[in-house]
Design a protein around this motif. Structure first.
Motif, mmCIF file in Angstrom:
data_model
loop_
_atom_site.group_PDB
_atom_site.id
_atom_site.type_symbol
_atom_site.label_atom_id
_atom_site.label_comp_id
_atom_site.label_asym_id
_atom_site.label_seq_id
_atom_site.Cartn_x
_atom_site.Cartn_y
_atom_site.Cartn_z
ATOM 1 N N VAL A 127 -5.299 1.843 -8.793
ATOM 2 C CA VAL A 127 -4.473 0.716 -8.356
ATOM 3 C C VAL A 127 -4.563 0.550 -6.843
ATOM 4 C CG1 VAL A 127 -2.082 -0.087 -8.108
ATOM 5 C CG2 VAL A 127 -2.885 0.773 -10.299
ATOM 6 N N VAL A 128 -4.468 1.663 -6.108
ATOM 7 C CA VAL A 128 -4.555 1.606 -4.638
ATOM 8 C C VAL A 128 -5.926 1.104 -4.212
ATOM 9 C CG1 VAL A 128 -4.506 2.988 -2.517
ATOM 10 C CG2 VAL A 128 -2.805 3.385 -4.307
ATOM 11 N N LYS A 129 -6.979 1.570 -4.899
ATOM 12 C CA LYS A 129 -8.339 1.127 -4.587
ATOM 13 C C LYS A 129 -8.476 -0.383 -4.805
ATOM 14 C CE LYS A 129 -13.178 2.266 -5.693
ATOM 15 N NZ LYS A 129 -13.686 1.004 -6.225
ATOM 16 N N ALA A 130 -7.954 -0.872 -5.936
ATOM 17 C CA ALA A 130 -8.019 -2.312 -6.227
ATOM 18 C C ALA A 130 -7.226 -3.121 -5.205
ATOM 19 C CB ALA A 130 -7.491 -2.585 -7.635
ATOM 20 N N LEU A 131 -6.081 -2.596 -4.768
ATOM 21 C CA LEU A 131 -5.283 -3.264 -3.738
ATOM 22 C C LEU A 131 -6.057 -3.385 -2.440
ATOM 23 C CD1 LEU A 131 -1.554 -2.038 -3.646
ATOM 24 C CD2 LEU A 131 -2.382 -4.381 -3.641
ATOM 25 N N LEU A 132 -6.698 -2.283 -2.053
ATOM 26 C CA LEU A 132 -7.482 -2.280 -0.810
ATOM 27 C C LEU A 132 -8.648 -3.253 -0.896
ATOM 28 C CD1 LEU A 132 -7.413 1.567 -0.239
ATOM 29 C CD2 LEU A 132 -6.549 -0.111 1.395
ATOM 30 N N GLU A 133 -9.240 -3.353 -2.073
ATOM 31 C CA GLU A 133 -10.410 -4.221 -2.248
ATOM 32 C C GLU A 133 -10.052 -5.702 -2.232
ATOM 33 O OE1 GLU A 133 -12.174 -2.672 -5.797
ATOM 34 O OE2 GLU A 133 -13.242 -1.064 -4.724
ATOM 35 N N LEU A 134 -8.754 -6.034 -2.339
ATOM 36 C CA LEU A 134 -8.340 -7.432 -2.200
ATOM 37 C C LEU A 134 -8.598 -7.932 -0.778
ATOM 38 C CD1 LEU A 134 -4.910 -7.604 -4.114
ATOM 39 C CD2 LEU A 134 -7.141 -8.334 -4.916
ATOM 40 N N GLY A 135 -8.619 -6.994 0.179
ATOM 41 C CA GLY A 135 -8.874 -7.364 1.576
ATOM 42 C C GLY A 135 -7.714 -8.083 2.236
ATOM 43 N N LEU A 186 0.827 -1.212 0.000
ATOM 44 C CA LEU A 186 0.000 0.000 0.000
ATOM 45 C C LEU A 186 0.857 1.257 0.000
ATOM 46 C CD1 LEU A 186 -3.019 -0.757 2.382
ATOM 47 C CD2 LEU A 186 -3.085 -0.266 -0.064
ATOM 48 N N HIS A 187 1.918 1.249 0.807
ATOM 49 C CA HIS A 187 2.815 2.410 0.850
ATOM 50 C C HIS A 187 3.407 2.662 -0.545
ATOM 51 C CE1 HIS A 187 2.578 1.217 5.076
ATOM 52 N NE2 HIS A 187 2.966 2.444 5.398
ATOM 53 N N TYR A 188 3.828 1.581 -1.195
ATOM 54 C CA TYR A 188 4.420 1.714 -2.541
ATOM 55 C C TYR A 188 3.364 2.222 -3.528
ATOM 56 C CZ TYR A 188 6.878 0.650 -6.858
ATOM 57 O OH TYR A 188 7.481 0.755 -8.084
ATOM 58 N N GLY A 189 2.148 1.662 -3.438
ATOM 59 C CA GLY A 189 1.082 2.073 -4.347
ATOM 60 C C GLY A 189 0.729 3.540 -4.193
ATOM 61 N N VAL A 190 0.630 4.002 -2.941
ATOM 62 C CA VAL A 190 0.292 5.404 -2.685
ATOM 63 C C VAL A 190 1.372 6.321 -3.268
ATOM 64 C CG1 VAL A 190 0.078 7.146 -0.858
ATOM 65 C CG2 VAL A 190 -1.146 4.974 -0.656
ATOM 66 N N GLU A 191 2.629 5.928 -3.113
ATOM 67 C CA GLU A 191 3.730 6.783 -3.565
ATOM 68 C C GLU A 191 3.920 6.769 -5.080
ATOM 69 O OE1 GLU A 191 7.072 5.317 -1.260
ATOM 70 O OE2 GLU A 191 7.115 7.214 -0.162
ATOM 71 N N ASN A 192 3.609 5.634 -5.727
ATOM 72 C CA ASN A 192 4.027 5.469 -7.121
ATOM 73 C C ASN A 192 2.921 5.168 -8.123
ATOM 74 O OD1 ASN A 192 7.143 5.397 -6.757
ATOM 75 N ND2 ASN A 192 6.372 3.983 -5.215
ATOM 76 N N CYS A 193 1.726 4.834 -7.646
ATOM 77 C CA CYS A 193 0.691 4.345 -8.572
ATOM 78 C C CYS A 193 -0.530 5.255 -8.579
ATOM 79 C CB CYS A 193 0.298 2.913 -8.208
ATOM 80 S SG CYS A 193 1.701 1.788 -8.194
ATOM 81 N N HIS A 240 -0.349 8.593 6.335
ATOM 82 C CA HIS A 240 0.733 9.544 6.596
ATOM 83 C C HIS A 240 1.444 9.907 5.291
ATOM 84 C CE1 HIS A 240 0.539 8.120 10.888
ATOM 85 N NE2 HIS A 240 0.818 9.395 11.105
ATOM 86 N N VAL A 241 1.706 8.884 4.487
ATOM 87 C CA VAL A 241 2.408 9.099 3.215
ATOM 88 C C VAL A 241 1.567 9.972 2.281
ATOM 89 C CG1 VAL A 241 3.358 7.965 1.157
ATOM 90 C CG2 VAL A 241 3.660 6.923 3.404
ATOM 91 N N ALA A 242 0.260 9.666 2.178
ATOM 92 C CA ALA A 242 -0.636 10.440 1.305
ATOM 93 C C ALA A 242 -0.733 11.885 1.773
ATOM 94 C CB ALA A 242 -2.021 9.795 1.278
ATOM 95 N N ALA A 243 -0.731 12.090 3.096
ATOM 96 C CA ALA A 243 -0.786 13.448 3.646
ATOM 97 C C ALA A 243 0.485 14.218 3.297
ATOM 98 C CB ALA A 243 -0.982 13.396 5.158
ATOM 99 N N GLU A 244 1.631 13.567 3.423
ATOM 100 C CA GLU A 244 2.899 14.218 3.077
ATOM 101 C C GLU A 244 2.954 14.571 1.591
ATOM 102 O OE1 GLU A 244 5.753 11.340 4.373
ATOM 103 O OE2 GLU A 244 5.966 12.251 6.362
ATOM 104 N N MET A 245 2.343 13.716 0.761
ATOM 105 C CA MET A 245 2.314 13.973 -0.684
ATOM 106 C C MET A 245 1.303 15.056 -1.051
ATOM 107 S SD MET A 245 2.389 10.029 -1.995
ATOM 108 C CE MET A 245 1.853 10.456 -3.654
ATOM 109 N N VAL A 246 0.389 15.369 -0.127
ATOM 110 C CA VAL A 246 -0.706 16.319 -0.352
ATOM 111 C C VAL A 246 -1.486 15.915 -1.607
ATOM 112 C CG1 VAL A 246 -1.358 18.761 -0.413
ATOM 113 C CG2 VAL A 246 0.783 18.111 0.649
ATOM 114 N N CYS A 247 -1.962 14.676 -1.612
ATOM 115 C CA CYS A 247 -2.742 14.173 -2.753
ATOM 116 C C CYS A 247 -4.142 13.785 -2.290
ATOM 117 C CB CYS A 247 -2.045 12.983 -3.395
ATOM 118 S SG CYS A 247 -2.916 12.383 -4.869
ATOM 119 N N PRO A 248 -5.143 14.593 -2.589
ATOM 120 C CA PRO A 248 -6.525 14.290 -2.163
ATOM 121 C C PRO A 248 -7.031 12.957 -2.691
ATOM 122 C CG PRO A 248 -6.363 16.539 -2.987
ATOM 123 C CD PRO A 248 -5.065 15.863 -3.314
#
Length: 441
Positions: free
Chosen positions: A290-298, A279-286, A315-323
């Motif tokens: 993709v992140v939604k599909a990853l989360l939906e894998l459960g 998830l950390h990698y997906g948030v930073e790079n994807c 925390h990572v998404a907040a630092e990136m300031v990506c809504p």
């Protein structure tokens, strides 16, 4: 001009002959209703098949075990019908014969019945694998060994990211055409997939399944034969090498938006998404999708703390300031109040950035922050934190909104108004700039 530039120029000049069609053409092929104008001397110089076809007393009907049905030109027609080879594959073959290079990638603008993903770039999907296999078969049939080797190399790269079903398809082709390197790569990938024999039996014959089980057995014996008192250190490194390989494969899959492959790795290879920091990698790079599909894998903890600092994906998404990322994480129950080892929450990060932006807006290090995105992130996280506080029987969010001096409050109002005006003017510039983020509370 260097030798490399000279060869490149020569390659393009010959390719232009093919592209320009009828210029100096002395032979025409008909493939699936398309006419392709070509040049006998070039084809004969580059392919033994065409040399025999044009110059031999009897046109060959087959090469090796692979029949290629090309009707010889009749006396009253200069058009040569080509059967059993598709238009796209035949054109790729000719492109290689003319230029010495070719990109074996399906045309992106054409709909692909074997590719269900919209916007797919066809780098390792089923369409790409099928085209590469067809090109390989044609290259072997026409005796263009250089193209066959190039295609094998591309297939070896494809199977690293391809679905396990496509890997098994390539495995069968590699056995049929005696491609030992490709066979080894594919058989080990299937062995590592962890799919049981009864599932493999739906795709592979019994003798190949036996080979797969033999590879698994050897791998198991190799792992267990290491004496603990002599090889514990080596075994430790072997384990981490295998895990690193899994993580690298997972990241390549995420880079290509192939969450299905990640799912297969979780189910078949026991990949731990949290330990791999997927998830950390997906948030930073994807992308958000993709992140939604990853989360939906459960299979991943949305609040998993990473590294010595203990940062969660939020925390990572907040630092990136990506809504985009903040919204999708909150939609999947990310905790806005979760703390790092130093006691910092995602809300703290966004408040700190807001304060820095208001009072140090000219600092070069903060030039990438857009007020519109910052406001959206802050609103989303504040709203989520407020709801959690209210549901927990809090005091209406007093703890969530600490007192701020009047100067900061006024500046916050100014930032909000300026951002809203900016959104009205530029709201359609990009996905992260869009004000249309909603969160179900």
């Amino acid at each position: 001009m260097s030798l490399e530039e000279s060869f490149k120029s020569l390659s393009l000049d010959y390719l232009n002959l093919l592209i320009n069609g009828q210029a100096f053409s002395d032979v025409t092929f008909s493939v699936e209703g398309h006419l392709i104008h070509a040049h006998r001397c070039i084809l004969a110089a580059r392919s033994l098949f065409f040399r025999k076809f044009f110059c031999g007393p009897d046109p060959p009907l087959a090469i090796s075990e692979h029949p290629i049905r090309i009707s010889s030109p009749s006396s009253n027609s200069q058009v040569i019908p080509v059967n059993s080879v598709g238009y796209e594959v035949f054109l790729l073959l000719l492109q290689f014969l003319y230029s010495g290079q070719v990109s074996i990638v399906p045309q992106k603008h054409e709909p692909r019945p074997t590719c269900g993903e919209r916007g797919c770039w066809h780098t390792h999907c089923t369409s790409a694998v099928d085209l590469a296999l067809d090109t390989l078969s044609a290259a072997r049939s026409f005796g263009v060994e250089q193209l066959a080797l190039l295609t094998q190399k591309q297939l070896a790269s494809m199977v690293e990211k391809a679905s396990i079903e496509d890997v098994m398809k390539v495995l069968m082709a590699s056995r049929k055409q005696d491609m030992h390197q490709l066979w080894t790569t594919c058989s080990h990938l299937v062995a590592k997939s962890g799919l049981p024999p009864e599932i493999l039996a739906k795709h592979l014959p019994i003798d190949i399944i036996a080979k797969i089980e033999e590879i698994r057995l050897k791998s198991s014996i190799a792992r267990h034969s290491l004496a603990p008192h002599q090889h514990h250190h080596h075994q430790h490194h072997l384990h981490f090498d295998l895990e690193d390989q899994k993580i690298r494969r997972m990241r390549r899959a995420l880079d290509s938006s192939d969450v299905e492959l990640v799912k297969l790795m979780v189910m078949g290879e026991g990949l731990n998404l949290d330990e791999a920091l997927a998830l950390h990698y997906g948030v930073e790079n994807c992308s958000r999708e993709v992140v939604k599909a990853l989360l939906e894998l459960g299979a991943a903890d949305v609040n998993y703390p990473a590294g010595p600092a203990g940062k969660t994906p939020l925390h990572v998404a907040a630092e990136m300031v990506c809504p985009d990322m903040v919204a999708v994480l909150l939609d999947h129950h990310a905790d806005p109040n979760v703390r790092t080892v130093d006691g910092i929450t995602p809300l703290d990060i966004l408040r700190s950035l807001t304060s820095d932006f208001l009072f140090k807006g000219a600092v070069p290090g903060l030039s990438h922050i857009e007020p519109n995105k910052l406001r959206l992130c802050l609103e989303l996280v504040q709203s989520a934190a407020f709801v959690i506080s209210r549901e927990a029987g809090g005091n209406g969010g007093a703890a969530i909104y600490p007192p701020m001096n009047s100067e900061v409050n006024n500046n916050m109002v100014s930032l909000s108004l300026d951002s809203r005006e900016a959104m009205n003017r530029h709201g359609s510039q990009g996905s992260c700039d869009s004000p249309m983020y909603s969160h179900d509370f």
